[in-house]
Design a protein around this motif. Structure first.
Motif, PDB file in Angstrom:
ATOM      1  N   GLY A 315       6.062  -1.951   5.357  1.00 47.35           N
ATOM      2  CA  GLY A 315       5.560  -0.685   4.833  1.00 47.35           C
ATOM      3  C   GLY A 315       6.334  -0.207   3.625  1.00 47.35           C
ATOM      4  O   GLY A 315       5.758   0.331   2.670  1.00 47.35           O
ATOM      5  N   ASN A 320       4.766   2.107   0.920  1.00 49.01           N
ATOM      6  CA  ASN A 320       4.003   2.977   1.805  1.00 49.01           C
ATOM      7  C   ASN A 320       2.562   3.178   1.339  1.00 49.01           C
ATOM      8  O   ASN A 320       1.978   4.255   1.532  1.00 49.01           O
ATOM      9  CB  ASN A 320       4.692   4.342   1.964  1.00 49.01           C
ATOM     10  CG  ASN A 320       4.228   5.074   3.217  1.00 49.01           C
ATOM     11  OD1 ASN A 320       3.652   4.479   4.121  1.00 49.01           O
ATOM     12  ND2 ASN A 320       4.468   6.379   3.260  1.00 49.01           N
ATOM     13  N   ILE A 325      -0.596  -1.939   3.359  1.00 52.67           N
ATOM     14  CA  ILE A 325      -0.087  -2.183   4.706  1.00 52.67           C
ATOM     15  C   ILE A 325      -1.173  -2.859   5.545  1.00 52.67           C
ATOM     16  O   ILE A 325      -0.915  -3.828   6.270  1.00 52.67           O
ATOM     17  CB  ILE A 325       0.375  -0.872   5.359  1.00 52.67           C
ATOM     18  CG1 ILE A 325       1.633  -0.334   4.649  1.00 52.67           C
ATOM     19  CG2 ILE A 325       0.664  -1.072   6.847  1.00 52.67           C
ATOM     20  CD1 ILE A 325       2.085   1.037   5.128  1.00 52.67           C
ATOM     21  N   GLY A 348       2.711   1.263  10.718  1.00 56.60           N
ATOM     22  CA  GLY A 348       3.110   1.373   9.317  1.00 56.60           C
ATOM     23  C   GLY A 348       4.501   1.949   9.168  1.00 56.60           C
ATOM     24  O   GLY A 348       4.807   2.602   8.158  1.00 56.60           O
ATOM     25  N   LEU A 350       8.376   2.508   8.331  1.00 56.40           N
ATOM     26  CA  LEU A 350       9.067   2.237   7.070  1.00 56.40           C
ATOM     27  C   LEU A 350      10.546   1.959   7.332  1.00 56.40           C
ATOM     28  O   LEU A 350      11.064   2.210   8.416  1.00 56.40           O
ATOM     29  CB  LEU A 350       8.921   3.434   6.132  1.00 56.40           C
ATOM     30  CG  LEU A 350       7.490   3.941   5.892  1.00 56.40           C
ATOM     31  CD1 LEU A 350       7.523   5.250   5.119  1.00 56.40           C
ATOM     32  CD2 LEU A 350       6.669   2.895   5.161  1.00 56.40           C
TER      33      LEU A 350
END
Length: 500
Positions: A315, A320, A325, A348, A350
């Motif tokens: 991600g 992002n 993703i 997703g 990070l």
């Protein structure tokens, strides 16, 4: 050549960083009972095997420096908790792989405590010891850093000792010396305990390319022969997957004695493709690597992943961007192999290095009363402001979570997508570097996959030999559609096609 094949070959695997996954007792630390409480979630997602990062007693949060190979760290629970997790996982058809650290121990391990007492101690031979003069004479006082270790000076002082000990990763992790027959016997006891006495389904093998130091690394393959020989004699169906953080050329020989190995080349290739938005001739690279792997083991299992607990999360790699993703998931889950999802990837999540921030708490709920999300680390990347928790994503058909879940279900239901042994893939040339396309052949139901890697919509014209793929099986974007002459794909989107 190797012929042993695990009796059960999962199509979807899931890596759990235990400390961060789920807290069952309110102490802020993920634990075994927390994982057990979420097995229904993993089963619903479609997971068929879980790899647990180390669970043994250890002085560090990550627990890769083991103090007791037979125990469970009290932070995570008890051996009975582990047995219960194993039983409940098996009841749901989920295999459990234990992270086995065979390269090193903690300096607090009783073996090293004894070995550090002096050259005459019987445990001295369990580790590598050498005088500074001998180290300098051999020219091994320094090393080049590698992707899996930043240690430049791997020899470390033992106070009051005329010799130093070798620790590739850092001073708190002294390397084991498998020239010792006594150590090999000890390892065989450990393997037997977890495979037979406890009943785990296999091992993820840490630092598999570093079992022997560089000056004697020609012994690595013999060690893995010994390891495999013992495993196959006590539990022939056990599964082994090695961490060999290296190019395919270096990875390939390990398939002689391991069922599987992580495919780091392809992990980084997918990341580059997502950033450059151009195909790197990925399919041909895969075919070349498969040919290489098959020379050593025709029944090799290609363990694929986007990232793991040592890499920046996918991600964050794609900044992002939710479409990218999803595109990453679409590529991973439609390529051959045995994909491993890193916990939270399906949300997703990070994170970038240092390591703690790629191991942040799984986000279960948006509720302030959520007591299952761990709190041992204050998240910097995967916060509820940056990543939607599972409780929110589950009810959004367009979420990253539901994208993963749909693709996993499709992979498990379509024989062409779910094939693990003898990977099936063929190139499809669309004469566009911003398109990644490939065929997953099958005698009854082949599928054609097309990914638009760029930010612009693309009109795709299929080659004549692929014209019969006219039915849409899956689309990652509702804007994707069939036209009179081809297929229109939205930016960063994918389609899976079957024959009319």
């Amino acid at each position: 050549m190797k012929s042993n094949i695990p009796h059960f070959i999962p199509r979807i695997c899931y890596e759990i960083f235990v400390r961060s996954f789920c807290d069952s007792n309110g102490d802020g630390i993920g634990d075994l009972n927390g994982i057990t409480s979420r097995l229904d979630y993993l089963q619903d997602l479609g997971v068929e095997a879980i790899w647990l990062t180390p669970v043994h007693p250890s002085p560090t949060y990550h627990k890769y420096d083991v103090v007791d190979f037979y125990g469970i760290d009290p932070e995570y629970g008890t051996l009975d908790d582990f047995k219960n997790l194993l039983s409940e996982a098996h009841n749901r058809g989920i295999a459990v792989y234990l992270d086995l650290i065979v390269n090193h121990t903690s300096t607090l391990h009783p073996w090293f405590v004894e070995a550090s007492k002096g050259p005459d101690n019987p445990y001295r031979e369990f580790y590598w010891w050498m005088t500074p003069e001998k180290i300098a004479e051999m020219g091994i006082d320094k090393r080049e850093t590698s992707a899996d270790s930043n240690e430049v000076y791997p020899w470390h002082d033992n106070p009051g000792d005329s010799e130093q000990y070798y620790g590739l990763f850092y001073s708190g992790m002294p390397d084991l010396n498998y020239d010792s027959d006594k150590l090999r016997i000890e390892l065989s006891y450990i393997i037997h305990f977890w495979l037979i006495d406890i009943g785990v389904d296999g091992f993820r093998l840490d630092a598999a390319r570093h079992i022997y130091p560089t000056w004697v690394n020609y012994n690595n393959q013999h060690f893995w022969w010994f390891f495999d020989y013992f495993v196959r004699n006590i539990k022939p169906e056990a599964y082994t997957v090695g961490e060999i953080w290296a190019t395919a050329e270096e990875v390939a020989p390990y398939f002689k004695n391991l069922n599987s190995a992580f495919h780091f080349d392809i992990s980084f290739a997918i990341q580059r493709i997502l950033l450059s938005e151009t195909d790197e001739n990925l399919v041909q690279k895969l075919l070349t690597n498969y040919e290489l792997f098959a020379r050593y083991n025709p029944d090799f299992i290609d363990a694929t992943m986007l990232t793991n607990h040592d890499q920046d999360r996918i991600g964050s790699v794609v900044r992002n961007n939710p479409d990218k993703i999803k595109l990453a998931a679409s590529i991973l889950l439609t390529l051959p192999g045995q994909p491993y999802l890193y916990y939270g990837e399906e949300l997703g999540m990070l994170g970038t290095k240092p390591d703690t921030y790629i191991r942040e708490p799984f986000l279960w709920s948006s509720s302030p009363d959520d007591d299952s999300t761990t709190t041992w680390l204050q998240a910097e990347f995967s916060t509820k402001k940056n990543v939607l928790p599972l409780s929110v994503q589950q009810f959004d058909e367009n979420s990253i979570f539901n994208h993963y879940k749909t693709l996993i279900k499709l992979r498990k239901s379509e024989p062409a997508l779910g094939q693990v042994l003898h990977p099936n893939i063929e190139t499809v040339d669309l004469n566009d570097q911003e398109i990644l396309a490939y065929l997953r052949p099958h005698d009854k139901r082949p599928v054609l996959i097309i990914h638009n890697l760029c930010k612009l919509s693309k009109l795709i014209y299929l080659p004549i030999e692929n014209h019969y793929f006219g039915q849409l099986l899956f689309s990652s974007n509702k804007a994707n559609s069939k036209t009179d002459n081809g297929w229109l794909l939205a930016s960063y989107s994918s389609v899976i096609l079957i024959a009319d």
